[in-house]
Structure formats: structure tokens, C-alpha cells
Design an enzyme around this catalytic site. Structure first.
Site, PDB file in Angstrom:
ATOM      1  N   CYS A   2       5.241  29.857  58.109  1.00 58.46           N
ATOM      2  CA  CYS A   2       5.068  31.064  58.897  1.00 58.46           C
ATOM      3  C   CYS A   2       5.307  32.308  58.044  1.00 58.46           C
ATOM      4  O   CYS A   2       6.218  32.354  57.233  1.00 58.46           O
ATOM      5  CB  CYS A   2       5.984  31.103  60.111  1.00 58.46           C
ATOM      6  SG  CYS A   2       5.696  29.798  61.302  1.00 58.46           S
ATOM      7  N   ARG A  27       2.993  29.570  51.717  1.00 58.68           N
ATOM      8  CA  ARG A  27       4.080  29.053  52.549  1.00 58.68           C
ATOM      9  C   ARG A  27       3.620  27.921  53.458  1.00 58.68           C
ATOM     10  O   ARG A  27       4.443  27.177  53.995  1.00 58.68           O
ATOM     11  CB  ARG A  27       4.655  30.189  53.406  1.00 58.68           C
ATOM     12  CG  ARG A  27       5.255  31.324  52.596  1.00 58.68           C
ATOM     13  CD  ARG A  27       5.499  32.550  53.450  1.00 58.68           C
ATOM     14  NE  ARG A  27       6.626  32.395  54.345  1.00 58.68           N
ATOM     15  CZ  ARG A  27       7.841  32.871  54.096  1.00 58.68           C
ATOM     16  NH1 ARG A  27       8.084  33.509  52.973  1.00 58.68           N
ATOM     17  NH2 ARG A  27       8.812  32.706  54.962  1.00 58.68           N
ATOM     18  N   TRP A  74       2.830  28.095  61.277  1.00 57.41           N
ATOM     19  CA  TRP A  74       2.956  26.656  61.074  1.00 57.41           C
ATOM     20  C   TRP A  74       3.517  26.091  62.373  1.00 57.41           C
ATOM     21  O   TRP A  74       4.601  26.458  62.799  1.00 57.41           O
ATOM     22  CB  TRP A  74       3.894  26.367  59.903  1.00 57.41           C
ATOM     23  CG  TRP A  74       3.956  24.938  59.479  1.00 57.41           C
ATOM     24  CD1 TRP A  74       3.094  24.277  58.661  1.00 57.41           C
ATOM     25  CD2 TRP A  74       4.971  23.985  59.838  1.00 57.41           C
ATOM     26  NE1 TRP A  74       3.502  22.981  58.483  1.00 57.41           N
ATOM     27  CE2 TRP A  74       4.648  22.768  59.192  1.00 57.41           C
ATOM     28  CE3 TRP A  74       6.119  24.050  60.641  1.00 57.41           C
ATOM     29  CZ2 TRP A  74       5.433  21.631  59.326  1.00 57.41           C
ATOM     30  CZ3 TRP A  74       6.892  22.905  60.770  1.00 57.41           C
ATOM     31  CH2 TRP A  74       6.545  21.714  60.121  1.00 57.41           C
ATOM     32  N   ASN A 103       8.755  34.240  63.405  1.00 58.79           N
ATOM     33  CA  ASN A 103       9.093  33.061  62.606  1.00 58.79           C
ATOM     34  C   ASN A 103      10.387  32.476  63.150  1.00 58.79           C
ATOM     35  O   ASN A 103      11.297  33.226  63.524  1.00 58.79           O
ATOM     36  CB  ASN A 103       9.318  33.432  61.132  1.00 58.79           C
ATOM     37  CG  ASN A 103       8.066  33.897  60.435  1.00 58.79           C
ATOM     38  OD1 ASN A 103       6.972  33.814  60.965  1.00 58.79           O
ATOM     39  ND2 ASN A 103       8.235  34.411  59.217  1.00 58.79           N
ATOM     40  N   GLY A 104      10.501  31.148  63.147  1.00 60.34           N
ATOM     41  CA  GLY A 104      11.742  30.523  63.585  1.00 60.34           C
ATOM     42  C   GLY A 104      11.568  29.720  64.852  1.00 60.34           C
ATOM     43  O   GLY A 104      10.442  29.425  65.279  1.00 60.34           O
ATOM     44  N   GLU A 482      10.896  10.767  43.981  1.00 65.80           N
ATOM     45  CA  GLU A 482      10.020  11.935  43.882  1.00 65.80           C
ATOM     46  C   GLU A 482       8.562  11.517  43.696  1.00 65.80           C
ATOM     47  O   GLU A 482       7.657  12.117  44.284  1.00 65.80           O
ATOM     48  CB  GLU A 482      10.481  12.825  42.718  1.00 65.80           C
ATOM     49  CG  GLU A 482       9.549  13.967  42.375  1.00 65.80           C
ATOM     50  CD  GLU A 482       9.389  14.994  43.492  1.00 65.80           C
ATOM     51  OE1 GLU A 482       8.509  15.864  43.353  1.00 65.80           O
ATOM     52  OE2 GLU A 482      10.130  14.937  44.497  1.00 65.80           O
ATOM     53  N   LYS A 486       5.534  12.510  46.257  1.00 67.67           N
ATOM     54  CA  LYS A 486       4.314  13.204  45.852  1.00 67.67           C
ATOM     55  C   LYS A 486       3.069  12.452  46.332  1.00 67.67           C
ATOM     56  O   LYS A 486       2.114  13.055  46.817  1.00 67.67           O
ATOM     57  CB  LYS A 486       4.266  13.366  44.326  1.00 67.67           C
ATOM     58  CG  LYS A 486       5.163  14.442  43.805  1.00 67.67           C
ATOM     59  CD  LYS A 486       4.666  15.820  44.211  1.00 67.67           C
ATOM     60  CE  LYS A 486       5.813  16.803  44.268  1.00 67.67           C
ATOM     61  NZ  LYS A 486       6.741  16.637  45.383  1.00 67.67           N
ATOM     62  N   GLU A 489       2.714  12.798  50.139  1.00 73.11           N
ATOM     63  CA  GLU A 489       2.462  14.179  50.560  1.00 73.11           C
ATOM     64  C   GLU A 489       0.991  14.547  50.470  1.00 73.11           C
ATOM     65  O   GLU A 489       0.449  15.178  51.379  1.00 73.11           O
ATOM     66  CB  GLU A 489       3.255  15.153  49.671  1.00 73.11           C
ATOM     67  CG  GLU A 489       4.702  15.344  50.052  1.00 73.11           C
ATOM     68  CD  GLU A 489       5.380  16.359  49.151  1.00 73.11           C
ATOM     69  OE1 GLU A 489       6.103  17.215  49.688  1.00 73.11           O
ATOM     70  OE2 GLU A 489       5.191  16.306  47.923  1.00 73.11           O
ATOM     71  N   HIS A 505      16.526  -7.590  48.080  1.00 75.16           N
ATOM     72  CA  HIS A 505      17.285  -7.353  49.309  1.00 75.16           C
ATOM     73  C   HIS A 505      16.394  -6.824  50.431  1.00 75.16           C
ATOM     74  O   HIS A 505      16.887  -6.157  51.346  1.00 75.16           O
ATOM     75  CB  HIS A 505      18.440  -6.383  49.039  1.00 75.16           C
ATOM     76  CG  HIS A 505      19.459  -6.924  48.090  1.00 75.16           C
ATOM     77  ND1 HIS A 505      20.301  -7.975  48.396  1.00 75.16           N
ATOM     78  CD2 HIS A 505      19.745  -6.582  46.798  1.00 75.16           C
ATOM     79  CE1 HIS A 505      21.078  -8.243  47.367  1.00 75.16           C
ATOM     80  NE2 HIS A 505      20.760  -7.418  46.381  1.00 75.16           N
ATOM     81  N   LYS A 604       5.045  25.161  52.581  1.00 74.36           N
ATOM     82  CA  LYS A 604       5.666  25.369  51.278  1.00 74.36           C
ATOM     83  C   LYS A 604       7.116  25.810  51.407  1.00 74.36           C
ATOM     84  O   LYS A 604       7.996  25.294  50.731  1.00 74.36           O
ATOM     85  CB  LYS A 604       4.870  26.432  50.503  1.00 74.36           C
ATOM     86  CG  LYS A 604       5.375  26.677  49.090  1.00 74.36           C
ATOM     87  CD  LYS A 604       5.143  25.466  48.215  1.00 74.36           C
ATOM     88  CE  LYS A 604       5.629  25.664  46.803  1.00 74.36           C
ATOM     89  NZ  LYS A 604       5.531  24.418  46.032  1.00 74.36           N
TER      90      LYS A 604
END
Length: 609
Positions: A2, A27, A74, A103-104, A482, A486, A489, A505, A604
């Protein structure tokens, strides 16, 4: 996540608002809109496409004005749809009096919605934002500044809002609580935005609003009151934000460009580091580092994985115990605080809501020694922490972080060495060797990037899969995490990471010929253990894709595919190995035809809880 832009001027502000939205695209968003004061009415244009489409839409309708607000959304409450896009009007008719962007998240929106519905307000959206617009309209007393001050007292949650009224054509009022907001100052015009980048090229005179501030923007005046309604002066800073969208150059996507920028930005991040000096982290750092006897790292997502890597480094080299917490969970559990803890926050944007909240919680427990690793020197995180190290990754447009992550690792390794030196754990010879290795990082990363053609061949195989496992041991386990993040995503391939010793396991049950298993195989003390784990995969028909150091003695064969990194890099090996995983994710997504830079459902800068 946002973005807000607002302006009061004596010129047409449509280009300023649209350019601001473009600068905030990084963002992440799924809808956008602009509202303007035009001939005594509020008019708006909204879109569920990109800002460029909104711009064309406004060009066709000729929408222009001198006062207005704009937003990239968003979705949180309500699906990505035009009727849920901001700005929201109240009443929701042609005679709208109030326009608002937000925003929020408003936690008591259900209660307020019921109250306002009983008063006759008709809701056109599923958003919590429309509740605020109707609330402001209901409480409007002819003075928008006073009205907003009263209205925000009814709101529970996090917000940054910008509001304007049909009745007051040269005024925008904004407020913040738990979500960032800045004011930009001009001559005969003033602005508000989520961050300074939105106003780059328009003004460099910036005020960072504090928690609870409400600001009144008029043509020749900016008036700020604090949470108690008392007039306050906030410092005006000259901020030279990035003045234009990054150029792609020869690259197909920003993510690819940012992967290949890593040799340079690592060099930039370490520029001026001629020795291990506490002062690199700010005035008074030496005294703090001498006093602390443990470290608490707070972060989310990719930054959390950099923190996990740092735990291995700090405990191994500096011999200081480290606890790494997911910021979004930390403040909701009972923990055991210790006053001699160094609280380290890690954030690319410096505005991550969960991490900021976790930081404040840690401080409320009496842990006052705070340090942040951050890419934005003017961010809330930097302002909230006593010490800081600013990475120099530059603007990162791709939603999936790459260069921000590796520069965080470089900064965290520098912190490791500094803590070790202050505590007498680092000899001069060791310091010289570590600094030499760090200076060589740009060259070493460039050599990994040269492996791109080989990785492209693997990506063609991955593009046909729907699941993948990533394995690592020791300090390379967070790098496996990571790498899996990636891949999921941007390619939407389901991927999970495990310490390689955990295969037997549970995860081994998933291994078949259709399950690629990516293995990080540095030539370290765990290499023989790792080879045994790899044999467990091959015995079940699994396909191994191994990123091996040049001297690790792992060879290609049936079901075993090997790409050799140019050298073993000791403690800094995670920084090299993650670059190869970034390239694998990028080219797998490219082969699948996904939106690499703007993956679905992701943002973002995550500024809501």
C-alpha cells in the site's frame, strides 16, 4: 504494501500523484486510484491493473485538479476489485463530501461498520477503509483538521490516512499510527506520502511524522499536532531520494538485474571498512558491545533467514549466545528478557510493521541496547534504534529480495567480527584474513554469476515440477530455507527446506523421481555427513541437484546433477551459495512464465501486521 500520495498545490497535481504511485509500485499492490477536487466536486479514477493503465484511463477522461490523494492497495479486507480500491468516498454517491486513502488495518472496523450502517451509511466495499471515510463524514464539523483529530480517537489498529473534503478545496489532512507517513514541503504547495521516494524530483524537504501525529496541509502552511492534540515542530530533513525508476538495461526483469548487481552493492556496503571498528555501527557502539552478553535478532521472511545465518557466525566467532525470533510471533509469547541483550532488527525497508512492533515490545521489556541492519537510512527502524548499519543495496524493485539479502549478510558478518574483536575473540591475523575475504566477495560472486548458463539448463527441468526439497547443513541450512522461499515466491513451485540430517525423520517419505532435491554442498566439516544424506535420496529414486564447491569430490552421475562453485569460501560461503539459488529460482519462474518482479499476493514492504 500500500502506498499513499497526496498534494495541495496551485498547479495540476495529476502528474505528481501518478509519478508518486509509480515510485511506490515496488511496495506491491493489486489496485490503484486517484481522487481530485474538481469544480466543487470530488472525482476519482480507480483500476485493478497497473498504474500505467490508471494513467491512460485518466488521460482519456481528462481528470485534473489542484488538490487530491492517490493510493496503491494491497488487498487485506475485500478482494482486489474496483469497488474495493482506494480512494473511498463518503457518502458513496455523486455528492461525496469526504475522500480518503488508508494504509494499515483497523481492528474495530466491524463495530464501527455496524454503528455507521445504523446511521444510514451505505457501504460499497468490503474494506475497513470505507469505515474511516464514513466515520469522518459523520463527525465532520466544517473543520477537516479538527474532525480527523476526533475521528482517529475511535480507531483501533494501525493506520496512515490522507483525507480531503469537498467543502475545503485547498486542504489535505493526514494522520499516522503504526504505519509510516511523511510530509513534503514546497513553495506554495505541500505533499504527503508513504515514503520520500514517492516525492523524489518534486521536493527534497521532508518531515517524518511521529506516532499519533495529525498534519494539516494547506498551500502555504503545514500544521502538526501530536497524539494529545498539542502543536509540535518536527525536524525538516533534506532527503535526496532516488530520482527515477531504475532502468532495466540489458536485463529482462528487475530481479535479474538486482541479482547481477550484487558484486557492486556488496562492495558499496563494505566501502570504507578499513578495519574492524565498533564506530561503524554508530556513536557509543563500543560501550554497548562491551556491556552485552547475548544477542536477540528480530526479523521476518528473507531477513529472518539472514538472522539465522548470523546466529551461526556470532556464536562460532564471537562466542556470544544468539536467539533469532520471527518478529510477527515474538511479542505474542512469554519470553525471558535480559537487560544485557543486544536487540538486532533486520529489515530491507526499515518499515516492516511486525519487526517495528517486536522492537518496541523488546524495549518495553527493558532491553534498551538496539541496533538495526537496514537498507534505508531515513526509515522508522533506523530512527527507533540507537545503533545502525546501513546496507547500500540501493532501490530493490523486485518483490523477491536478492541484493538486499546478501548485503544484510555482509553487514551481519561485519557485526560478528566487531563483537568478536570487542570481546577479545579476534586476533590481528584473523581480522586481516577475514577482511581480505570480505574484500574478495565481489569477485567471488561474479564467478558464481558466470554459472548462469548451467543453471538455466536445470531450470528447464524445474519448470515442469510442482514440488521441491532443499537441503543444507550447519550455516547453509538457512540458505536452503532462503532458496526454497525464492523458488516458491516467484515460480509458485511448492518448496520446503530441511537440515539434511532431518531427511530420515519425515521428509524422506516425499522423495520420488518427481521430487527434485536441491543440495548445498560446501567443502566443510559436514561434507561427509551430507554425502550420506544424499545417498538416502538416491536410494529412493530422488533426483539430486547439487551446488558443490570445486573441491568437494562430488561427481555427476545417474540421478545426480552437479554444478561446481568456483571456490570454497569458508565462513562467507553462504553468501556465494545463495546467489546460485537466486538464479535457479529466477530462471525456473522465467520458464514457467510467471510475473517475476510482482508475484501474486505478495508485497515488497509489509507495513501491516
Amino acid at each position: 504494501m500500500c502506498g499513499i500520495v497526496g498534494a495541495v498545490a496551485q498547479r495540476n497535481i495529476t502528474p505528481i500523484l501518478l509519478e508518486g504511485l509509480k515510485r511506490l509500485e515496488y511496495r506491491g499492490y493489486d489496485s490503484c486510484g486517484v481522487a481530485l477536487h474538481v469544480d466543487g466536486k470530488l472525482q476519482r479514477s480507480r483500476s485493478t491493473s497497473r498504474v500505467a493503465d490508471l494513467e491512460q484511463q485518466m488521460r482519456e477522461t481528462g481528470l485534473e485538479g489542484f488538490t487530491g490523494i492517490a493510493h496503491t492497495r494491497w488487498a487485506t479486507h475485500g478482494a482486489p476489485a474496483t469497488h474495493n480500491a482506494h480512494p473511498h468516498f463518503s457518502p458513496s454517491t455523486e455528492q461525496a463530501r469526504i475522500g480518503l486513502v488508508h494504509n494499515g488495518i483497523i481492528e474495530n472496523h466491524d463495530e464501527l461498520r455496524a454503528e455507521l450502517s445504523a446511521l444510514g451509511y451505505v457501504f460499497q466495499s468490503q474494506t475497513d477503509t470505507e469505515v474511516i471515510a464514513h466515520l469522518v463524514d459523520h463527525m465532520y464539523n466544517g473543520d477537516l483538521f479538527d474532525t480527523v483529530q476526533q475521528a482517529v480517537k475511535r480507531l483501533h489498529g494501525a493506520y496512515a490516512i490522507a483525507v480531503f473534503s469537498r467543502e475545503e478545496p485547498h486542504r489535505v489532512v493526514a494522520a499516522r499510527q503504526g504505519s509510516p507517513l511523511i510530509v513534503g514541503l514546497g513553495k506554495g504547495e505541500n505533499f504527503v506520502a508513504s515514503d520520500a521516494m514517492a516525492l523524489a524530483g518534486t521536493t527534497d524537504q521532508i518531515i517524518y511524522l511521529e506516532e499519533g501525529d495529525v498534519v494539516d496541509l494547506q498551500l502555504n502552511r503545514v500544521w502538526i499536532v501530536d497524539v494529545d492534540g498539542k502543536p509540535v515542530e518536527r525536524e525538516v530533513k533534506t532527503v535526496h531520494a532516488h530520482t527515477g525508476a531504475a532502468e532495466l538495461g540489458p536485463y529482462r526483469h528487475y530481479m535479474q538485474k538486482e541479482i547481477f548487481e550484487q558484486p557492486r552493492v556488496i562492495g558499496d556496503t563494505l566501502e570504507g571498512v578499513t578495519g574492524i571498528m565498533p564506530e561503524l555501527f554508530g556513536d557509543g557502539a563500543y560501550a554497548v558491545f562491551k556491556q552485552i552478553d547475548r544477542v536477540l535478532i528480530l526479523a521476518c521472511g528473507t531477513s529472518y533467514y539472514s538472522g539465522l545465518t548470523a546466529k551461526y557466525w556470532i556464536e562460532s566467532v564471537a562466542k556470544i549466545p544468539v536467539n533469532v525470533e520471527i518478529a510477527s510471533e515474538y511479542r505474542y509469547r512469554d519470553s525471558v528478557p535480559h537487560p544485557n541483550t543486544l536487540v538486532v532488527t533486520i529489515s530491507q525497508s526499515g518499515e516492516t510493521a511486525d519487526t517495528l512492533a517486536a522492537l518496541k515490545h523488546a524495549r518495553s521489556l527493558g532491553m534498551e541496547h538496539t541496533l538495526t541492519i537496514c537498507n534505508v537510512s531515513t526509515s522508522a527502524m533506523v530512527r527507533e534504534c540507537k545503533l545502525s548499519y546501513i546496507t547500500r543495496a540501493g532501490v530493490e524493485v523486485g518483490v523477491a529480495s536478492t541484493k538486499a539479502f546478501t548485503t544484510q549478510l555482509a553487514a551481519l558478518f561485519l557485526l560478528t567480527l566487531t563483537l568478536a574483536q570487542v570481546n577479545g575473540r579476534l586476533t590481528e591475523e584473523e581480522e586481516a584474513a577475514h577482511l581480505k575475504a570480505m574484500r574478495h566477495l565481489p569477485v567471488a560472486i561474479a564467478a558464481v554469476l558466470a554459472l548462469e548458463p548451467q543453471i538455466i539448463a536445470w531450470a528447464d527441468d524445474f519448470a515442469r515440477k510442482e514440488n521441491a526439497l532443499f537441503l543444507g547443513r550447519g550455516m547453509h541450512y538457512p540458505i536452503a530455507l532462503e532458496g526454497a522461499l525464492k523458488l516458491k515466491e516467484i515460480s509458485y513451485i511448492h518448496a520446503e527446506a530441511y537440515p539434511a540430517g532431518e531427511l530420515k525423520h519425515g521428509p524422506l517419505a516425499l522423495v520420488t523421481e518427481e521430487m527434485p532435491v536441491v543440495t548445498i554442498a560446501p567443502n566443510d566439516s559436514l561434507i561427509e555427513k551430507l554425502k550420506s544424506n544424499m545417498q538416502e535420496v538416491r536410494a529412493r529414486g530422488g533426483q539430486l541437484y547439487v551446488f558443490a564447491d570445486v573441491d568437494s569430490r562430488i561427481t555427476s552421475g545417474e540421478g545426480v546433477h552437479v554444478i561446481r562453485l568456483p571456490e570454497h569460501y569458508g565462513l562467507l560461503s553462504p553468501i556465494l551459495h545463495v546467489v546460485s539459488l537466486q538464479l535457479l529460482a529466477y530462471h525456473s519462474a522465467l520458464a514457467r512464465g510467471t510475473d517475476v518482479d510482482k508475484p501474486r499476493n505478495l508485497a515488497k514492504s509489509v507495513t501491516v501486521e
